[in-house]
Design a protein around this motif. Structure first.
Motif, PDB file in Angstrom:
ATOM      1  N   SER A 142      33.028  51.288  48.242  1.00 29.99           N
ATOM      2  CA  SER A 142      33.989  51.037  47.121  1.00 29.99           C
ATOM      3  C   SER A 142      33.381  51.333  45.963  1.00 29.99           C
ATOM      4  O   SER A 142      32.095  51.052  45.529  1.00 29.99           O
ATOM      5  CB  SER A 142      34.642  49.746  47.257  1.00 29.99           C
ATOM      6  N   PHE A 155      33.740  50.862  41.310  1.00 31.37           N
ATOM      7  CA  PHE A 155      34.320  50.182  40.250  1.00 31.37           C
ATOM      8  C   PHE A 155      34.090  50.535  39.050  1.00 31.37           C
ATOM      9  O   PHE A 155      33.132  51.275  38.657  1.00 31.37           O
ATOM     10  CB  PHE A 155      33.679  48.319  40.667  1.00 31.37           C
ATOM     11  N   TYR A 170      33.941  48.966  35.069  1.00 27.00           N
ATOM     12  CA  TYR A 170      34.105  47.809  34.077  1.00 27.00           C
ATOM     13  C   TYR A 170      34.173  48.166  32.852  1.00 27.00           C
ATOM     14  O   TYR A 170      33.488  49.166  32.447  1.00 27.00           O
ATOM     15  CB  TYR A 170      32.776  46.878  34.616  1.00 27.00           C
ATOM     16  N   PRO A 177      31.028  42.063  31.367  1.00 26.78           N
ATOM     17  CA  PRO A 177      31.763  43.092  31.971  1.00 26.78           C
ATOM     18  C   PRO A 177      33.214  42.639  32.609  1.00 26.78           C
ATOM     19  O   PRO A 177      33.186  41.529  33.052  1.00 26.78           O
ATOM     20  CB  PRO A 177      30.949  43.612  32.802  1.00 26.78           C
ATOM     21  N   LEU A 222      36.410  43.808  35.157  1.00 28.16           N
ATOM     22  CA  LEU A 222      36.899  44.757  35.957  1.00 28.16           C
ATOM     23  C   LEU A 222      38.242  45.454  35.505  1.00 28.16           C
ATOM     24  O   LEU A 222      39.078  44.689  35.216  1.00 28.16           O
ATOM     25  CB  LEU A 222      37.128  44.048  37.293  1.00 28.16           C
ATOM     26  N   PHE A 237      39.240  49.615  40.545  1.00 28.61           N
ATOM     27  CA  PHE A 237      38.487  49.864  41.832  1.00 28.61           C
ATOM     28  C   PHE A 237      39.221  50.770  42.765  1.00 28.61           C
ATOM     29  O   PHE A 237      40.447  50.923  42.708  1.00 28.61           O
ATOM     30  CB  PHE A 237      37.892  48.704  42.368  1.00 28.61           C
ATOM     31  N   TYR A 241      38.666  52.766  46.826  1.00 31.40           N
ATOM     32  CA  TYR A 241      37.805  52.991  47.877  1.00 31.40           C
ATOM     33  C   TYR A 241      38.276  54.181  48.783  1.00 31.40           C
ATOM     34  O   TYR A 241      37.757  54.639  49.919  1.00 31.40           O
ATOM     35  CB  TYR A 241      37.706  51.665  48.752  1.00 31.40           C
ATOM     36  N   LEU A 260      31.108  50.589  32.456  1.00 34.04           N
ATOM     37  CA  LEU A 260      30.087  50.417  33.518  1.00 34.04           C
ATOM     38  C   LEU A 260      30.653  50.855  34.893  1.00 34.04           C
ATOM     39  O   LEU A 260      31.793  50.497  35.406  1.00 34.04           O
ATOM     40  CB  LEU A 260      29.575  49.187  33.817  1.00 34.04           C
ATOM     41  N   ASN A 294      29.817  50.110  45.808  1.00 32.45           N
ATOM     42  CA  ASN A 294      29.266  48.981  46.534  1.00 32.45           C
ATOM     43  C   ASN A 294      28.856  49.562  48.011  1.00 32.45           C
ATOM     44  O   ASN A 294      29.763  50.259  48.453  1.00 32.45           O
ATOM     45  CB  ASN A 294      30.423  48.158  46.805  1.00 32.45           C
ATOM     46  N   LEU A 325      26.724  45.243  44.371  1.00 30.81           N
ATOM     47  CA  LEU A 325      26.863  46.235  43.402  1.00 30.81           C
ATOM     48  C   LEU A 325      25.565  46.969  42.941  1.00 30.81           C
ATOM     49  O   LEU A 325      24.773  46.100  42.607  1.00 30.81           O
ATOM     50  CB  LEU A 325      27.798  45.944  42.363  1.00 30.81           C
ATOM     51  N   PHE A 341      24.865  48.968  39.632  1.00 31.48           N
ATOM     52  CA  PHE A 341      25.513  49.651  38.310  1.00 31.48           C
ATOM     53  C   PHE A 341      24.719  50.650  37.867  1.00 31.48           C
ATOM     54  O   PHE A 341      23.786  50.775  37.914  1.00 31.48           O
ATOM     55  CB  PHE A 341      25.493  48.387  37.421  1.00 31.48           C
ATOM     56  N   TYR A 347      22.460  38.516  37.549  1.00 34.82           N
ATOM     57  CA  TYR A 347      22.365  39.715  37.020  1.00 34.82           C
ATOM     58  C   TYR A 347      21.394  39.257  35.886  1.00 34.82           C
ATOM     59  O   TYR A 347      21.980  38.490  35.087  1.00 34.82           O
ATOM     60  CB  TYR A 347      23.335  40.607  36.718  1.00 34.82           C
ATOM     61  N   GLY A 373      21.131  48.814  32.191  1.00 32.79           N
ATOM     62  CA  GLY A 373      22.360  48.283  32.776  1.00 32.79           C
ATOM     63  C   GLY A 373      22.338  46.849  33.218  1.00 32.79           C
ATOM     64  O   GLY A 373      21.376  46.183  32.957  1.00 32.79           O
ATOM     65  N   LEU A 374      22.870  46.492  34.243  1.00 30.57           N
ATOM     66  CA  LEU A 374      23.028  45.155  35.285  1.00 30.57           C
ATOM     67  C   LEU A 374      22.181  45.587  36.295  1.00 30.57           C
ATOM     68  O   LEU A 374      22.226  46.552  37.206  1.00 30.57           O
ATOM     69  CB  LEU A 374      24.570  45.048  35.567  1.00 30.57           C
ATOM     70  N   PHE A 434      24.014  37.250  33.341  1.00 26.90           N
ATOM     71  CA  PHE A 434      25.280  37.110  33.640  1.00 26.90           C
ATOM     72  C   PHE A 434      25.355  36.765  35.277  1.00 26.90           C
ATOM     73  O   PHE A 434      24.511  37.249  36.034  1.00 26.90           O
ATOM     74  CB  PHE A 434      25.814  38.451  33.719  1.00 26.90           C
ATOM     75  N   ILE A 465      39.316  43.518  50.384  1.00 23.19           N
ATOM     76  CA  ILE A 465      38.787  44.925  50.714  1.00 23.19           C
ATOM     77  C   ILE A 465      37.703  45.463  49.695  1.00 23.19           C
ATOM     78  O   ILE A 465      36.942  46.365  50.180  1.00 23.19           O
ATOM     79  CB  ILE A 465      40.369  45.643  50.822  1.00 23.19           C
ATOM     80  N   GLY A 466      37.973  45.301  48.426  1.00 25.82           N
ATOM     81  CA  GLY A 466      37.151  45.954  47.483  1.00 25.82           C
ATOM     82  C   GLY A 466      35.768  44.933  47.275  1.00 25.82           C
ATOM     83  O   GLY A 466      35.009  45.874  46.768  1.00 25.82           O
ATOM     84  N   GLN A 523      33.474  42.059  41.921  1.00 23.32           N
ATOM     85  CA  GLN A 523      33.136  40.925  41.516  1.00 23.32           C
ATOM     86  C   GLN A 523      33.376  40.584  40.085  1.00 23.32           C
ATOM     87  O   GLN A 523      33.880  41.559  39.253  1.00 23.32           O
ATOM     88  CB  GLN A 523      31.750  41.292  41.300  1.00 23.32           C
ATOM     89  N   PHE A 524      33.588  39.387  39.793  1.00 22.30           N
ATOM     90  CA  PHE A 524      33.925  38.879  38.428  1.00 22.30           C
ATOM     91  C   PHE A 524      32.847  37.984  37.622  1.00 22.30           C
ATOM     92  O   PHE A 524      32.223  37.335  38.266  1.00 22.30           O
ATOM     93  CB  PHE A 524      35.198  37.933  38.487  1.00 22.30           C
ATOM     94  N   PHE A 525      32.803  38.432  36.344  1.00 20.65           N
ATOM     95  CA  PHE A 525      31.557  37.914  35.692  1.00 20.65           C
ATOM     96  C   PHE A 525      31.794  36.644  34.921  1.00 20.65           C
ATOM     97  O   PHE A 525      33.101  36.520  34.401  1.00 20.65           O
ATOM     98  CB  PHE A 525      31.092  39.058  34.723  1.00 20.65           C
TER      99      PHE A 525
END
Lengths: 110, 113
Positions: free
Chosen positions: A32, A34, A36, A44, A46, A49, A51, A88, A92, A98, A100, B35, B42-43, B90, B98-99, B102-104
């Protein structure tokens, strides 16, 4: 070779135009993908995304995935000054981590 | 920021001192991540957790340790801070979807003098 590569930019587009961002990845097992958005000094956020191969649209944003060619792209239609940010790409594998890219900076000029 | 807070938000410390950063979530998500973000890199993943007391290393784990004693809290510790650990940190969370998106959290800016 980095796992996820993006053009660093900056990508400058006029207001109302289409901004096109590209991302390539090295691992064929990636599942998958993404996008950001990160404003300067912020975290960041989102925005998309995807897949499955093909296109996925959400408002002014379209993500395109081509697994055979190992790239994913993001189109921003009718670009606005508020779209100026760093974008970004993240990939995955079949786990919960992830990788990046370093990000592409987009500037929308009025 | 998806019910994620980080503390402190800013910290200045001296080389050789211990530092602990906290990530707190109210989403009851299983996975938590730390991160660091540096210009041009980058991250990069430091450590992550897949449950209470279950943690694993990321790509840049040297000099860092983590602990997760409760679902909602994930701590990152720099045992002896170095100037190379000056960065923005972070925290992120995710759940088994499914995906696996991630949320920061809002981030912590750490300066090591």
């Amino acid at each position: 070779q980095k796992e996820v590569e993006q053009n660093s930019g900056p990508l400058s587009v006029p207001e109302g135009a289409i901004a096109s961002l590209n991302c390539t990845y090295s691992d064929r097992g990636s599942q998958s993908f993404f996008w950001y958005r990160q404003y300067s000094g912020k975290s960041p956020e989102l925005i998309m995304f995807i897949y499955s191969n093909g296109d996925k649209e959400d408002g002014r944003f379209t993500a395109q995935l081509n697994k055979a060619s190992q790239y994913v792209s993001l189109l921003i239609r009718d670009s606005q000054p508020s779209d100026s940010a760093t974008y970004l790409c993240a990939v995955n594998l079949n786990d919960y981590k992830l990788s990046f890219g370093a990000g592409t900076t987009v500037t929308v000029r009025a | 920021d998806a019910g994620i807070t980080q503390s402190p938000r800013h910290k200045v410390t001296e080389t050789g001192t211990p530092v602990t950063l906290r990530c707190h979530q109210t989403e009851n998500h299983r996975y938590m991540y730390w991160y660091r973000q540096d210009p041009g890199h980058g991250l990069r993943l430091i450590h992550y957790s897949y449950g209470v007391k279950d943690t694993d290393k990321g790509e840049v784990s040297d000099g860092y340790s983590v602990s997760r004693s409760k679902t909602e809290d994930f701590l990152l510790t720099l045992e002896s801070a170095t100037s190379s650990q000056t960065s923005v940190y972070f925290c992120a969370i995710s759940e088994e979807t499914i995906g696996n998106e991630q949320f920061f959290g809002p981030g912590t800016r750490l300066t090591v003098l």
